[in-house]
Motif scaffolding. Structure first.
Motif, PDB file in Angstrom:
ATOM      1  N   GLU A  46       0.832  -1.210   0.000  1.00 43.15           N
ATOM      2  CA  GLU A  46       0.000   0.000   0.000  1.00 43.15           C
ATOM      3  C   GLU A  46       0.863   1.256   0.000  1.00 43.15           C
ATOM      4  O   GLU A  46       0.549   2.242  -0.668  1.00 43.15           O
ATOM      5  CB  GLU A  46      -0.940   0.003   1.208  1.00 43.15           C
ATOM      6  CG  GLU A  46      -2.085  -0.992   1.101  1.00 43.15           C
ATOM      7  CD  GLU A  46      -3.107  -0.800   2.205  1.00 43.15           C
ATOM      8  OE1 GLU A  46      -3.037   0.234   2.907  1.00 43.15           O
ATOM      9  OE2 GLU A  46      -3.974  -1.681   2.356  1.00 43.15           O
ATOM     10  N   SER A  49       2.201   1.617  -3.411  1.00 41.24           N
ATOM     11  CA  SER A  49       1.145   2.077  -4.305  1.00 41.24           C
ATOM     12  C   SER A  49       0.925   3.583  -4.175  1.00 41.24           C
ATOM     13  O   SER A  49       0.800   4.296  -5.172  1.00 41.24           O
ATOM     14  CB  SER A  49      -0.159   1.334  -3.986  1.00 41.24           C
ATOM     15  OG  SER A  49      -1.224   1.823  -4.770  1.00 41.24           O
ATOM     16  N   SER A  91       1.840   2.117 -14.543  1.00 43.56           N
ATOM     17  CA  SER A  91       2.050   2.135 -13.093  1.00 43.56           C
ATOM     18  C   SER A  91       1.112   1.166 -12.393  1.00 43.56           C
ATOM     19  O   SER A  91       1.520   0.403 -11.515  1.00 43.56           O
ATOM     20  CB  SER A  91       1.844   3.557 -12.546  1.00 43.56           C
ATOM     21  OG  SER A  91       2.753   4.459 -13.125  1.00 43.56           O
ATOM     22  N   LYS A  92      -0.161   1.190 -12.779  1.00 44.49           N
ATOM     23  CA  LYS A  92      -1.129   0.275 -12.173  1.00 44.49           C
ATOM     24  C   LYS A  92      -0.826  -1.176 -12.549  1.00 44.49           C
ATOM     25  O   LYS A  92      -1.068  -2.096 -11.766  1.00 44.49           O
ATOM     26  CB  LYS A  92      -2.552   0.670 -12.596  1.00 44.49           C
ATOM     27  CG  LYS A  92      -3.020   1.973 -11.957  1.00 44.49           C
ATOM     28  CD  LYS A  92      -4.437   2.298 -12.384  1.00 44.49           C
ATOM     29  CE  LYS A  92      -4.879   3.633 -11.801  1.00 44.49           C
ATOM     30  NZ  LYS A  92      -5.103   3.575 -10.361  1.00 44.49           N
ATOM     31  N   LEU A  95       1.849  -2.423 -10.177  1.00 46.81           N
ATOM     32  CA  LEU A  95       1.314  -2.702  -8.839  1.00 46.81           C
ATOM     33  C   LEU A  95       0.454  -3.967  -8.844  1.00 46.81           C
ATOM     34  O   LEU A  95       0.537  -4.777  -7.928  1.00 46.81           O
ATOM     35  CB  LEU A  95       0.505  -1.505  -8.346  1.00 46.81           C
ATOM     36  CG  LEU A  95       1.346  -0.266  -8.015  1.00 46.81           C
ATOM     37  CD1 LEU A  95       0.460   0.955  -7.840  1.00 46.81           C
ATOM     38  CD2 LEU A  95       2.164  -0.511  -6.748  1.00 46.81           C
ATOM     39  N   ARG A  96      -0.366  -4.117  -9.877  1.00 44.71           N
ATOM     40  CA  ARG A  96      -1.203  -5.320  -9.974  1.00 44.71           C
ATOM     41  C   ARG A  96      -0.323  -6.558 -10.102  1.00 44.71           C
ATOM     42  O   ARG A  96      -0.598  -7.601  -9.503  1.00 44.71           O
ATOM     43  CB  ARG A  96      -2.125  -5.189 -11.189  1.00 44.71           C
ATOM     44  CG  ARG A  96      -2.934  -6.452 -11.503  1.00 44.71           C
ATOM     45  CD  ARG A  96      -3.875  -6.817 -10.365  1.00 44.71           C
ATOM     46  NE  ARG A  96      -4.469  -8.117 -10.603  1.00 44.71           N
ATOM     47  CZ  ARG A  96      -3.914  -9.268 -10.255  1.00 44.71           C
ATOM     48  NH1 ARG A  96      -2.721  -9.291  -9.647  1.00 44.71           N
ATOM     49  NH2 ARG A  96      -4.520 -10.407 -10.485  1.00 44.71           N
ATOM     50  N   GLU A  99       1.266  -7.612  -6.742  1.00 48.82           N
ATOM     51  CA  GLU A  99       0.347  -8.201  -5.760  1.00 48.82           C
ATOM     52  C   GLU A  99       0.548  -9.709  -5.632  1.00 48.82           C
ATOM     53  O   GLU A  99       0.356 -10.291  -4.573  1.00 48.82           O
ATOM     54  CB  GLU A  99      -1.105  -7.931  -6.165  1.00 48.82           C
ATOM     55  CG  GLU A  99      -1.564  -6.507  -5.929  1.00 48.82           C
ATOM     56  CD  GLU A  99      -2.988  -6.303  -6.403  1.00 48.82           C
ATOM     57  OE1 GLU A  99      -3.632  -7.304  -6.780  1.00 48.82           O
ATOM     58  OE2 GLU A  99      -3.457  -5.152  -6.388  1.00 48.82           O
TER      59      GLU A  99
END
Length: 349
Positions: A46, A49, A91-92, A95-96, A99
């Motif tokens: 987090e 992120s 960027s997303k 992060l994905r 995970e």
């Protein structure tokens, strides 16, 4: 003090030397602190992120098919480079992807203002870890030589000390492998009906039947255009986008944001202090893509000599107007917005 007691130096002389030494110590402390702030080491996804997505619209993109491709690639290499246009969701995607990754002690994020003097501090911190994933978003913002030097040193450190190491980077430019030959994953253009539906739900602006397909034919081909379009439509009180709206939509993000600034001014919804804040950010972003509050306040005080309390209030207001994104201690403005602000309120003035 001994020399003072012997009469070889005055008390004032001793105090002068002490102040000089204290100044050197403080300067070294600041230098060390500045170097260490050029990267983030954390085990908290987090926190990672928040840092990566600072100032970027919080729209949840649909699941990317390239996730599977990336995982398969890392079965044979420990380096991955994600390529995509502005707003493609790089960027997303990072992060994905992260995970699902376990077995590493820390995430190590290279910040956007990383410089050569930060390498030694980074090296010292990495020696304390057994395993880490090095993440470098927006590689294209950094000189290729610095990227090469940093990656080579980090990789050599991992080999010399038996560290478990993975590198994941993102860039707008394909074909540049930074001498370490990573697997390259190219993200497809994110011009999808799913994105329009998510924007519609997020901003509360509905879309007439048949308009969704038409929206895909306008703009500059990036999700940021679509997000901007819906954000500004909401600001203007529109509850629905119709076929008639398609005829008048700007073809580029630059036009959208310039229109929006003009609209806010015409309604008297942009104060003098807010204009100064926008110009401060636009000017500062010529040097760095994201700025921490302390640096920005000093910059504002030095350049514009404004009231810092006014600056704080104005900053909050322009965030609400969707011009500046704030996450943690950092704020940033998208490159298109910064260009529009410079065009509207020339920094040379």
């Amino acid at each position: 003090r001994k020399l003072e007691n012997q009469g070889a130096i005055t008390k004032e002389g001793v105090e002068s030397v002490e102040r000089y030494l204290e100044g050197i110590i403080e300067e070294l402390r600041r230098k060390t602190e500045a170097e260490s702030r050029q990267f983030l080491i954390t085990s908290d996804l987090e926190e990672l992120s928040s840092e990566i997505l600072a100032g970027k619209p919080q729209i949840e993109y649909v699941e990317r098919e390239e996730i599977k491709e990336a995982k398969e690639a890392l079965e044979t290499t420990n380096k991955l480079l994600v390529i995509g246009k502005p707003g493609a969701g790089k960027s997303k995607f990072l992060l994905r992807f992260l995970e699902d990754f376990n077995g590493y002690d820390r995430f190590v994020l290279i910040r956007s203002f990383f410089r050569e003097d930060g390498i030694s501090s980074l090296d010292a911190e990495l020696q304390k870890l057994d395993s880490y994933i090095l993440i470098w978003d927006d590689l294209y913002r950094t000189k290729k030589e610095l990227v090469n030097q940093t990656i080579a040193q980090v990789e050599q450190l991992a080999k010399d000390y038996g560290k478990k190491f993975m590198f994941i980077g993102a860039s707008r430019t394909g074909g540049e492998y930074y001498q370490f030959k990573p697997e390259e994953i190219k993200l497809e253009d994110f011009r999808s009906l799913e994105l329009i539906e998510k924007c519609s739900a997020y901003f509360g602006v509905s879309v007439d039947g048949g308009v969704k397909e038409g929206l895909l034919e306008v703009g500059d081909g990036t999700p940021f255009y679509m997000i901007s379009l819906f954000a500004i439509s909401k600001e203007r009180g529109k509850e629905r986008l119709t076929r008639e709206d398609l005829k008048t939509l700007p073809k580029h993000s630059f036009d959208i944001w310039r229109e929006h600034l003009n609209f806010l001014e015409s309604k008297g919804e942009l104060s003098t202090s807010e204009k100064s804040v926008l110009r401060s950010i636009a000017l500062a972003l010529r040097a760095v893509p994201a700025i921490d509050f302390e640096v920005l306040e000093k910059f504002y005080k030095k350049i514009f000599r404004g009231d810092l309390s006014e600056f704080d209030y104005a900053l909050i207001d322009v965030v609400k107007k969707f011009f500046i994104g704030i996450e943690g201690k950092f704020c940033s403005m998208h490159a298109v917005q910064a260009a529009v602000v410079e065009d509207k309120y020339p920094v040379e003035e």
